[in-house]
Design a protein around this motif. Structure first.
Motif, mmCIF file in Angstrom:
data_model
loop_
_atom_site.group_PDB
_atom_site.id
_atom_site.type_symbol
_atom_site.label_atom_id
_atom_site.label_comp_id
_atom_site.label_asym_id
_atom_site.label_seq_id
_atom_site.Cartn_x
_atom_site.Cartn_y
_atom_site.Cartn_z
ATOM 1 N N THR A 230 33.565 -16.649 -51.282
ATOM 2 C CA THR A 230 34.354 -15.610 -50.611
ATOM 3 C C THR A 230 35.443 -15.134 -51.559
ATOM 4 N N SER A 231 35.590 -13.798 -51.703
ATOM 5 C CA SER A 231 36.647 -13.281 -52.583
ATOM 6 C C SER A 231 37.636 -12.409 -51.827
ATOM 7 N N SER A 232 37.332 -12.096 -50.550
ATOM 8 C CA SER A 232 38.222 -11.233 -49.766
ATOM 9 C C SER A 232 38.613 -11.961 -48.484
ATOM 10 N N VAL A 233 39.579 -11.400 -47.763
ATOM 11 C CA VAL A 233 39.989 -12.015 -46.493
ATOM 12 C C VAL A 233 38.976 -11.578 -45.428
ATOM 13 N N GLY A 234 38.074 -12.478 -45.080
ATOM 14 C CA GLY A 234 37.053 -12.162 -44.060
ATOM 15 C C GLY A 234 37.619 -12.419 -42.672
ATOM 16 N N MET A 235 37.312 -11.551 -41.724
ATOM 17 C CA MET A 235 37.795 -11.737 -40.347
ATOM 18 C C MET A 235 36.622 -12.042 -39.427
ATOM 19 N N GLU A 236 36.737 -13.091 -38.649
ATOM 20 C CA GLU A 236 35.708 -13.439 -37.657
ATOM 21 C C GLU A 236 36.405 -13.742 -36.343
ATOM 22 N N ILE A 237 35.742 -13.445 -35.216
ATOM 23 C CA ILE A 237 36.355 -13.812 -33.931
ATOM 24 C C ILE A 237 35.398 -14.652 -33.088
ATOM 25 N N LEU A 238 35.992 -15.565 -32.330
ATOM 26 C CA LEU A 238 35.249 -16.414 -31.404
ATOM 27 C C LEU A 238 35.870 -16.211 -30.028
ATOM 28 N N GLY A 239 35.081 -15.741 -29.083
ATOM 29 C CA GLY A 239 35.596 -15.495 -27.732
ATOM 30 C C GLY A 239 35.241 -16.626 -26.786
ATOM 31 N N PHE A 240 36.125 -16.895 -25.827
ATOM 32 C CA PHE A 240 35.854 -17.879 -24.761
ATOM 33 C C PHE A 240 35.933 -17.148 -23.433
ATOM 34 N N SER A 281 40.866 -15.988 -40.057
ATOM 35 C CA SER A 281 40.945 -15.309 -41.355
ATOM 36 C C SER A 281 40.289 -16.248 -42.353
ATOM 37 N N ASP A 282 39.107 -15.853 -42.845
ATOM 38 C CA ASP A 282 38.389 -16.688 -43.809
ATOM 39 C C ASP A 282 38.947 -16.375 -45.185
ATOM 40 N N LEU A 283 39.837 -17.239 -45.687
ATOM 41 C CA LEU A 283 40.518 -16.968 -46.959
ATOM 42 C C LEU A 283 39.739 -17.576 -48.128
ATOM 43 N N ALA A 284 40.007 -17.055 -49.328
ATOM 44 C CA ALA A 284 39.251 -17.483 -50.506
ATOM 45 C C ALA A 284 39.725 -18.845 -51.001
ATOM 46 N N GLY A 285 38.794 -19.655 -51.498
ATOM 47 C CA GLY A 285 39.147 -20.992 -51.968
ATOM 48 C C GLY A 285 39.316 -21.059 -53.471
ATOM 49 N N HIS A 286 38.730 -20.087 -54.192
ATOM 50 C CA HIS A 286 38.763 -20.136 -55.652
ATOM 51 C C HIS A 286 40.161 -19.831 -56.184
ATOM 52 N N GLU A 287 40.516 -20.490 -57.272
ATOM 53 C CA GLU A 287 41.860 -20.331 -57.865
ATOM 54 C C GLU A 287 42.128 -18.881 -58.256
ATOM 55 N N ARG A 288 41.065 -18.181 -58.685
ATOM 56 C CA ARG A 288 41.197 -16.789 -59.108
ATOM 57 C C ARG A 288 41.711 -15.900 -57.976
ATOM 58 N N TYR A 289 41.406 -16.276 -56.730
ATOM 59 C CA TYR A 289 41.779 -15.436 -55.580
ATOM 60 C C TYR A 289 42.990 -15.981 -54.818
ATOM 61 N N LEU A 290 43.820 -16.803 -55.492
ATOM 62 C CA LEU A 290 44.980 -17.406 -54.807
ATOM 63 C C LEU A 290 45.936 -16.336 -54.274
ATOM 64 N N LYS A 291 46.073 -15.223 -55.032
ATOM 65 C CA LYS A 291 46.976 -14.141 -54.621
ATOM 66 C C LYS A 291 46.552 -13.601 -53.241
ATOM 67 N N THR A 293 44.664 -15.190 -50.982
ATOM 68 C CA THR A 293 44.838 -16.247 -49.974
ATOM 69 C C THR A 293 46.294 -16.335 -49.532
ATOM 70 N N LEU A 294 47.201 -16.272 -50.504
ATOM 71 C CA LEU A 294 48.632 -16.362 -50.212
ATOM 72 C C LEU A 294 49.072 -15.184 -49.353
ATOM 73 N N TYR A 295 48.550 -13.987 -49.662
ATOM 74 C CA TYR A 295 48.901 -12.795 -48.871
ATOM 75 C C TYR A 295 48.372 -12.941 -47.440
ATOM 76 N N GLY A 296 47.163 -13.485 -47.299
ATOM 77 C CA GLY A 296 46.587 -13.707 -45.964
ATOM 78 C C GLY A 296 47.426 -14.658 -45.134
ATOM 79 N N LEU A 297 48.011 -15.678 -45.801
ATOM 80 C CA LEU A 297 48.837 -16.670 -45.080
ATOM 81 C C LEU A 297 50.199 -16.107 -44.695
ATOM 82 N N THR A 298 50.813 -15.296 -45.581
ATOM 83 C CA THR A 298 52.166 -14.815 -45.281
ATOM 84 C C THR A 298 52.135 -13.602 -44.348
ATOM 85 N N SER A 299 51.136 -12.711 -44.522
ATOM 86 C CA SER A 299 51.152 -11.473 -43.737
ATOM 87 C C SER A 299 50.441 -11.606 -42.393
#
Length: 611
Positions: A230-240, A281-291, A293-299
């Motif tokens: 994964t290189s982008s912030v993927g969005m998935e939803i689970l409904g109950f 929010s499915d965030l990236a795990g690779h070190e190259r995409y830390l920027k 992932t960090l943006y996904g966590l803060t925003s």
């Protein structure tokens, strides 16, 4: 680590102090407006509104006394008692945003339940003991009452031997899509720890084949399909649904990747059927995409962070980095140990021991709870956040082991918008933009989170600040929430807005929408903050540049002044630093938390003064 602990406490104090100042100012401004607008009538009406809202804030939570009273009324056979019980259940549901976990029978102590040492000989049990017959009668009566109120009852777990007890989930379906409660979960972890696969299994229902079948439907780009990363912030939803069951597509047991990609259910359909939505929010795990992932966590303002750890690899590489960021941002944590079906028992035991040790360490100060039963999942979910609990789930996406516990836990998490400390409806509108698109025949569409206030379609708002620090007027053409049309949204919700007469090039991430006033908010170029340097391999000096993350704002800043006696900062140093944005001014407020990084350099802090 002690300095980090103390500093985090201080940051939280500053943050709460500034937020309460802003809250008081906003309520005073509102009162002034009301007095000017409608004289005495509105003046009398104002305080009652505030009181009502403050009562609803203190409402959510567990009330054993009320539960006992309701059970006593339901066991008595008189019609007046039954009506009284119905009113109390309705009030309980209203106070808790249409969702409540009702327990019948004795309850074990949390200490022994969470330690996994619970048995029938345990001494510490609280609550009134009930016989199996009483439990059955109460279950029947409560189901009848809740259905009369318009809700649904589902059994979370039931134990009939030893100490008979049962936990019921009472839930009211939301009146429309705009009021569906939402829980935002950020999924992080090292490369190949099973993030996308776990989400694929949770949201699609079909188990994985051990060769990446479940994750195919989550990838957004061709290169992600080819590399499996994964290189982008993927969005998935689970409904109950109101009965507490997950809403899953009718998955054809197909091995064809194209079928799997197509068989996913539309977000709009899930939103309409759901009584609660969990947004991942499915965030990236690779070190190259830390920027990214960090943006996904803060925003993304997540309610909690789900840290994935591969049982075969342990807590390594970027997992530690992600754990440190989650702790720095004070976001509650869930740990999922994946791939337990393919890991030898001795390696799994080693990973479990390592995770347990790290979570108990002085830097984390968490109380790890291994979730191995539905009862533990229910109790952890209802007390999650208030205590320093960190639930640990052991999962296999191939055999399905542990997934039921995780789904139950997610189903019971309190919704993000219920946090009135963070999101205030009474404040003026403030919407921060995290994504921008240009949609054919619609125009510019922005996505983001409503930090405060409410917004309606057709409302005139200010968008800014632009590169010169100015704001421009625009009108909200239409609004969607989870791809379903809505006309109104309130603080804490994540919505997409279509803006009139605005070009795509005029909007960037980090901009805000605020109410149209004669004096727009000030765009900030310089500010002061208290910072702690978490890591730097040499020294930080004047004119040092780093990437700053502060809410939805992401921009390079320069240090122009610091109050450290030596004039340089090293790892572990604290100082009041003056920053300057390099390219353009931004909308920031006192009390906002900030993270800055550059390569391996990391710093944590809080904004104390706007200049």
């Amino acid at each position: 680590m002690t300095t980090l602990r103390n500093f985090q406490t201080e940051i939280d104090d500053i943050h709460h102090r500034e937020m309460s100042k802003q809250r008081t100012k906003a309520s005073l401004d509102k009162e002034k407006e009301q007095k000017l607008a409608k004289g005495k009538v509105k003046e009398d009406h104002g305080p009652t509104d505030v009181k009502a809202s403050s009562q609803s804030n203190t409402g959510p939570g567990r009330s054993q006394e009320v539960e006992e009273r309701i059970m006593t009324l339901l066991l008595s056979s008189t019609p007046t008692d039954y009506d009284l019980a119905r009113d109390q259940i309705a009030a309980l549901l209203t106070q808790n945003s249409g969702e409540y976990v009702f327990r019948i029978g004795q309850e074990p102590s949390h200490t022994e339940l969470f330690a996994g040492e619970l048995n029938d000989d345990t001494i510490e049990w609280s609550g009134t003991p009930r016989s199996v017959e009483e439990i059955d009668k109460l279950h029947e009566q409560i189901s009848k009452v809740v259905e009369e109120v318009g809700g649904k009852v589902s059994t979370l777990f039931e134990i009939r031997a030893g100490h008979p007890r049962i936990s019921l989930l009472l839930r009211l379906p939301p009146p429309n899509v705009s009021l569906t409660p939402e829980v935002r979960v950020a999924v992080v972890g090292n490369v190949d720890s099973g993030k996308s696969t776990t989400l694929g299994v949770l949201t699609r229902g079909a188990l994985d084949d051990g060769r990446g079948r479940a994750r195919v439907g989550l990838f957004r780009h061709k290169h992600e399909l080819e590399t499996g990363r994964t290189s982008s912030v993927g969005m998935e939803i689970l409904g109950f649904d109101p009965a507490g069951a997950p809403i899953l597509p009718n998955t054809a047991k197909s091995n064809d990747p194209d079928v799997i990609r197509r068989e996913k259910m539309g977000w709009e359909e899930i939103s309409k059927r759901a009584a609660k939505v969990v947004s991942f929010s499915d965030l990236a795990g690779h070190e190259r995409y830390l920027k990214t992932t960090l943006y996904g966590l803060t925003s993304g303002a997540p309610s909690c962070v789900m840290l994935m750890v591969g049982a075969n690899a342990g807590l390594i590489g970027m997992s530690k980095e992600h754990l440190a960021i989650a702790l720095a941002l004070s976001v509650p944590l869930i740990v999922c140990i994946t791939k337990i079906d393919m890991t030898p028992p001795n390696v799994l035991a080693e990973t479990v021991k390592q995770v347990d040790k790290i979570l108990k360490s002085p830097g984390c100060r968490k109380n790890p709870v291994f979730v191995k039963s539905i009862e533990t999942a229910v109790e952890v979910a209802t007390s999650f956040g208030s205590e320093k609990l960190c639930p640990i789930f052991q999962l296999s996406n191939v055999t399905g082991q542990g997934l039921e516990f995780l789904r139950t836990f997610l189903n019971l998490l309190p919704s993000s918008e219920r946090d009135r400390e963070k999101f205030s409806v009474d404040h003026p509108l403030e919407y921060s933009i995290t994504e921008v698109w240009s949609v054919p025949y619609v125009g510019t569409v922005v996505n983001g989170i409503l930090n405060s206030g409410t917004v309606k379609t057709g409302e005139t708002v200010l968008l800014g600040p632009d590169s010169n620090g100015n704001y421009q007027t625009t009108v909200i053409r239409s609004m969607q929430r989870k791809r379903a049309e809505v006309t109104r949204a309130e603080a804490g919700q994540c919505v997409s807005l279509a803006l009139k007469r605005i070009r795509r090039a005029e909007v960037r991430k980090g901009m805000v929408l605020v109410p149209k006033t004669d004096v727009p908010p000030r765009a900030i170029t310089q500010f002061e903050g208290q910072v702690l340097i978490l890591y730097h391999n040499t020294t930080l000096q004047k004119n040092y540049q780093a990437m700053l993350h502060c809410g939805a704002v992401r921009q390079t800043v320069r240090i122009i002044e610091m109050d450290h006696p030596q004039g340089v900062l090293r790892t572990g140093d604290r100082a009041t630093v003056r920053f300057e944005f390099i390219s353009h001014p931004e909308f920031i407020k006192e009390g906002m938390k900030l993270l800055f990084r550059e390569g391996k350099t990391k710093g944590l802090g809080v904004i104390t003064k706007l200049l």
